[in-house]
Scaffold this motif. Structure first.
Motif, mmCIF file in Angstrom:
data_model
loop_
_atom_site.group_PDB
_atom_site.id
_atom_site.type_symbol
_atom_site.label_atom_id
_atom_site.label_comp_id
_atom_site.label_asym_id
_atom_site.label_seq_id
_atom_site.Cartn_x
_atom_site.Cartn_y
_atom_site.Cartn_z
ATOM 1 N N GLU A 170 1.005 -1.199 0.081
ATOM 2 C CA GLU A 170 -0.106 -0.057 0.039
ATOM 3 C C GLU A 170 0.906 1.145 0.058
ATOM 4 O O GLU A 170 0.376 2.286 -0.501
ATOM 5 N N ALA A 171 2.149 1.237 0.503
ATOM 6 C CA ALA A 171 2.872 2.314 0.635
ATOM 7 C C ALA A 171 3.272 2.930 -0.942
ATOM 8 O O ALA A 171 3.879 3.732 -0.967
ATOM 9 N N HIS A 172 3.249 1.756 -1.727
ATOM 10 C CA HIS A 172 3.664 2.366 -3.445
ATOM 11 C C HIS A 172 2.699 3.147 -3.791
ATOM 12 O O HIS A 172 1.252 2.924 -3.742
ATOM 13 N N PRO A 173 2.901 4.107 -4.599
ATOM 14 C CA PRO A 173 1.964 5.190 -5.227
ATOM 15 C C PRO A 173 1.066 4.496 -6.256
ATOM 16 O O PRO A 173 -0.091 5.192 -6.328
ATOM 17 N N ASP A 174 1.484 3.567 -6.933
ATOM 18 C CA ASP A 174 0.662 2.912 -7.872
ATOM 19 C C ASP A 174 -0.250 1.773 -7.246
ATOM 20 O O ASP A 174 -0.715 1.149 -8.147
ATOM 21 N N VAL A 175 -0.396 1.842 -5.974
ATOM 22 C CA VAL A 175 -1.129 0.853 -5.292
ATOM 23 C C VAL A 175 -2.388 1.283 -4.510
ATOM 24 O O VAL A 175 -2.234 2.086 -3.685
ATOM 25 N N SER A 176 -3.837 0.893 -4.595
ATOM 26 C CA SER A 176 -4.585 1.304 -3.635
ATOM 27 C C SER A 176 -5.410 -0.098 -3.219
ATOM 28 O O SER A 176 -5.398 -0.895 -4.059
ATOM 29 N N ARG A 177 -5.439 -0.020 -1.853
ATOM 30 C CA ARG A 177 -6.086 -1.350 -1.360
ATOM 31 C C ARG A 177 -7.669 -1.146 -1.059
ATOM 32 O O ARG A 177 -8.104 -0.124 -0.943
ATOM 33 N N PHE A 178 -8.345 -2.270 -1.357
ATOM 34 C CA PHE A 178 -9.746 -1.790 -1.143
ATOM 35 C C PHE A 178 -10.406 -3.551 -0.443
ATOM 36 O O PHE A 178 -9.703 -4.310 -0.398
ATOM 37 N N GLU A 179 -11.522 -3.179 0.269
ATOM 38 C CA GLU A 179 -12.206 -4.314 0.655
ATOM 39 C C GLU A 179 -13.074 -4.770 -0.287
ATOM 40 O O GLU A 179 -14.145 -4.130 -0.526
ATOM 41 N N LEU A 180 -13.115 -5.949 -0.892
ATOM 42 C CA LEU A 180 -14.075 -6.494 -1.939
ATOM 43 C C LEU A 180 -15.362 -6.929 -1.277
ATOM 44 O O LEU A 180 -16.412 -6.433 -1.874
ATOM 45 N N GLY A 181 -15.190 -7.397 0.035
ATOM 46 C CA GLY A 181 -16.405 -7.861 0.858
ATOM 47 C C GLY A 181 -16.034 -8.616 1.853
ATOM 48 O O GLY A 181 -14.848 -8.667 2.538
ATOM 49 N N ARG A 182 -17.059 -9.507 2.396
ATOM 50 C CA ARG A 182 -16.655 -10.179 3.674
ATOM 51 C C ARG A 182 -16.969 -11.619 3.200
ATOM 52 O O ARG A 182 -17.977 -11.922 2.552
ATOM 53 N N SER A 183 -16.380 -12.813 3.732
ATOM 54 C CA SER A 183 -16.621 -13.971 3.662
ATOM 55 C C SER A 183 -17.852 -14.423 4.426
ATOM 56 O O SER A 183 -18.563 -13.730 5.234
ATOM 57 N N ALA A 184 -18.184 -15.671 4.408
ATOM 58 C CA ALA A 184 -19.304 -16.214 5.099
ATOM 59 C C ALA A 184 -19.269 -16.009 6.444
ATOM 60 O O ALA A 184 -20.346 -15.307 7.612
ATOM 61 N N GLN A 185 -18.173 -15.955 7.221
ATOM 62 C CA GLN A 185 -17.693 -15.767 8.418
ATOM 63 C C GLN A 185 -17.445 -14.459 8.969
ATOM 64 O O GLN A 185 -17.058 -13.976 9.880
ATOM 65 N N GLY A 186 -17.513 -13.419 7.942
ATOM 66 C CA GLY A 186 -17.067 -12.042 8.019
ATOM 67 C C GLY A 186 -15.822 -11.607 7.902
ATOM 68 O O GLY A 186 -15.415 -10.672 8.560
ATOM 69 N N ARG A 187 -15.007 -12.476 7.541
ATOM 70 C CA ARG A 187 -13.321 -12.258 7.246
ATOM 71 C C ARG A 187 -13.570 -11.267 6.102
ATOM 72 O O ARG A 187 -14.170 -11.544 5.012
ATOM 73 N N ALA A 188 -12.389 -10.323 6.066
ATOM 74 C CA ALA A 188 -12.494 -9.331 4.892
ATOM 75 C C ALA A 188 -11.514 -10.089 3.702
ATOM 76 O O ALA A 188 -10.968 -10.760 4.002
ATOM 77 N N ILE A 189 -12.236 -9.824 2.638
ATOM 78 C CA ILE A 189 -11.753 -10.294 1.338
ATOM 79 C C ILE A 189 -11.100 -9.150 0.772
ATOM 80 O O ILE A 189 -11.831 -8.286 0.300
ATOM 81 N N GLU A 190 -9.707 -8.875 0.818
ATOM 82 C CA GLU A 190 -9.144 -7.657 0.431
ATOM 83 C C GLU A 190 -8.565 -7.767 -0.876
ATOM 84 O O GLU A 190 -8.475 -8.763 -1.609
ATOM 85 N N GLY A 191 -8.597 -6.705 -1.478
ATOM 86 C CA GLY A 191 -7.724 -6.643 -2.899
ATOM 87 C C GLY A 191 -6.915 -5.311 -2.993
ATOM 88 O O GLY A 191 -6.988 -4.484 -1.931
ATOM 89 N N ILE A 192 -6.266 -5.370 -4.143
ATOM 90 C CA ILE A 192 -5.543 -4.069 -4.497
ATOM 91 C C ILE A 192 -5.552 -3.772 -5.970
ATOM 92 O O ILE A 192 -5.883 -4.668 -6.680
ATOM 93 N N ILE A 193 -5.761 -2.473 -6.376
ATOM 94 C CA ILE A 193 -5.437 -1.970 -7.762
ATOM 95 C C ILE A 193 -4.008 -1.645 -7.745
ATOM 96 O O ILE A 193 -3.252 -0.870 -7.017
ATOM 97 N N VAL A 194 -3.468 -2.259 -8.859
ATOM 98 C CA VAL A 194 -2.182 -1.815 -9.305
ATOM 99 C C VAL A 194 -2.093 -1.103 -10.459
ATOM 100 O O VAL A 194 -2.979 -1.451 -11.602
#
Ligand code: ZN
Length: 405
Positions: A170-194
């Motif tokens: 995430e510290a890289h200027p060409d990266v943005s982090r996002f949460e796609l959504g949550r799993s069945a048990q509520g865990r974060a499913i994360e992603g990045i745009i590069v």
């Protein structure tokens, strides 16, 4: 008994797993608090940490531990016999550990770690694989040193490992982090745009639909880092393309030490089409969002996995793709970057398989592939494969014609 001479070092930004007892050496009794599955007067086995899993265990007074390894759901299930547990010992002693498998048999060579981060293989002279009445057993002999010892089928690459890695990227200027959504048990499913979020051309990469497929993750990390490198080609790639990366689609399965499924007993990579699960529906929505944008065009989809050997499942010649010929060019370029290594490709396509690769092709007509790394492929080589795959992908995509409309 001495431990293996070669080390597997997995250190992702110095991240640590959330061990219930922390990292300081603990006497056996301190660990008896949580997650203990079996114990004797001097030994205990626990699974009180994320990814910890075994079916049952017992310890006799001769320091012989027996661990039964079974899947999260009734068979049939893909034979990916994940196990992860911790042995605590007081005092130091010689231990015999039997890993007993059901009909699936032995698959993952046992590995150990003192801190859950740096891993080593048990030396082959200390491991004996045998079979009785059709059931496999792996017998491991080792000497404890009084400190808790993690033992697992593969390195532990847990949700916190991904979170730590994403924080670093995430510290890289060409990266943005996002949460796609949550799993069945509520865990974060994360992603990045590069790359450029406004770019017309989009590449989607996912990983870890199948929890024990750690070597696929070990390739995905350097793959993504190569796209973020300082090379001129990487910089050019990040200008022209938007990459969406969802590195761990099944965090529940990973956290619970599943062999294959999410918490509803579903193989996520057989749910692309039915989309009965929250995890796969999030991916469908992401793809449909790309499809709905008239100024956007999907160009490539890659899905990282592990199997018994390195291979790339591609489409067959009958599936015309746009860009045309991109996957053949990728395979040739990837091979050229890996002298002395043979790139295996297995073409195939079943429109009704509900596999990610097939669904994305049917929906978008783009090149798609399932990128598989072998379970025991040399870890240094995995790093090189991840680098080479990224370099090859960037090179062939940059050479491809931009979409006409
Ligand atoms: Zn898989």
């Amino acid at each position: 008994m001495i431990f293996g001479a070669f080390a597997v070092v997995l250190s992702l930004g110095g991240c640590a797993l959330p061990l219930t007892e922390g990292h300081a050496p603990q006497p056996a009794k301190a660990i008896l608090a949580e997650g203990v599955r079996c114990s004797s007067s001097t030994l205990s086995v626990d699974t009180g940490f994320v990814t910890g899993a075994l079916a049952s265990c017992s310890i006799d007074e001769g320091n012989r531990i027996t661990v039964a390894i079974e899947p999260e759901d009734e068979p049939p299930i893909n034979c990916s016999p994940w196990y992860a547990f911790r042995v605590a010992s007081e005092p130091a002693q010689d231990v015999q550990l039997d890993l007993t498998y059901g009909t699936c048999g032995h698959r993952y060579w046992p590995k150990f770690s003192h801190d859950g981060v740096t891993w080593e293989y048990f030396h082959s002279s200390d491991v004996e694989i045998s079979s009785f009445a059709g059931l496999d057993r792996a017998r491991v002999r080792f000497r404890t040193d009084g400190k808790p010892l993690f033992i697992a089928g593969q390195e532990i690459v847990a949700p916190v490992t991904y979170a730590s890695w994403l924080s670093r990227l995430e510290a890289h200027p060409d990266v943005s982090r996002f949460e796609l959504g949550r799993s069945a048990q509520g865990r974060a499913i994360e992603g990045i745009i590069v790359g450029d979020p406004q770019a017309r051309e989009v590449v989607v990469v996912i990983g870890r639909q199948h929890p024990p497929e750690v070597t696929g993750a070990l390739a995905l990390f350097p793959f993504v880092e190569t796209i973020l490198s300082d090379s001129s080609e990487a910089a050019e790639f990040r200008k022209r393309f938007k990459m969406v990366i969802v590195p761990m689609l099944n965090p529940d399965g990973v956290a619970l030490g599943h062999w294959r499924h999410n918490t509803s007993g579903v193989d996520l990579n057989r749910d692309w089409g039915p989309f009965t699960q929250p995890e796969t529906r999030l991916m469908r929505d992401l793809f449909e969002e790309i499809g709905a944008e008239t100024n956007r065009k999907l160009r490539l989809f890659l899905d990282f996995h592990s199997t018994r050997y390195d291979t790339i499942y591609t489409l067959t010649e009958e599936q015309a793709t746009d860009p045309p010929g991109l996957m053949d060019a990728f395979i040739a370029d990837y091979q050229a970057r890996l002298p002395g290594y043979w790139v295996q490709e297995e073409p195939g396509h079943n429109a009704d398989s509900a596999v990610a690769k097939a669904w994305v092709y049917e929906r978008f007509g783009v090149p798609t592939a399932t990128y598989e790394i072998g379970d025991e492929t040399d870890r240094e080589l995995i790093g090189k494969l991840g680098n080479a795959a990224a370099e090859a992908m960037m090179h062939v995509l940059l050479k491809s014609d931009a979409p006409a409309n």
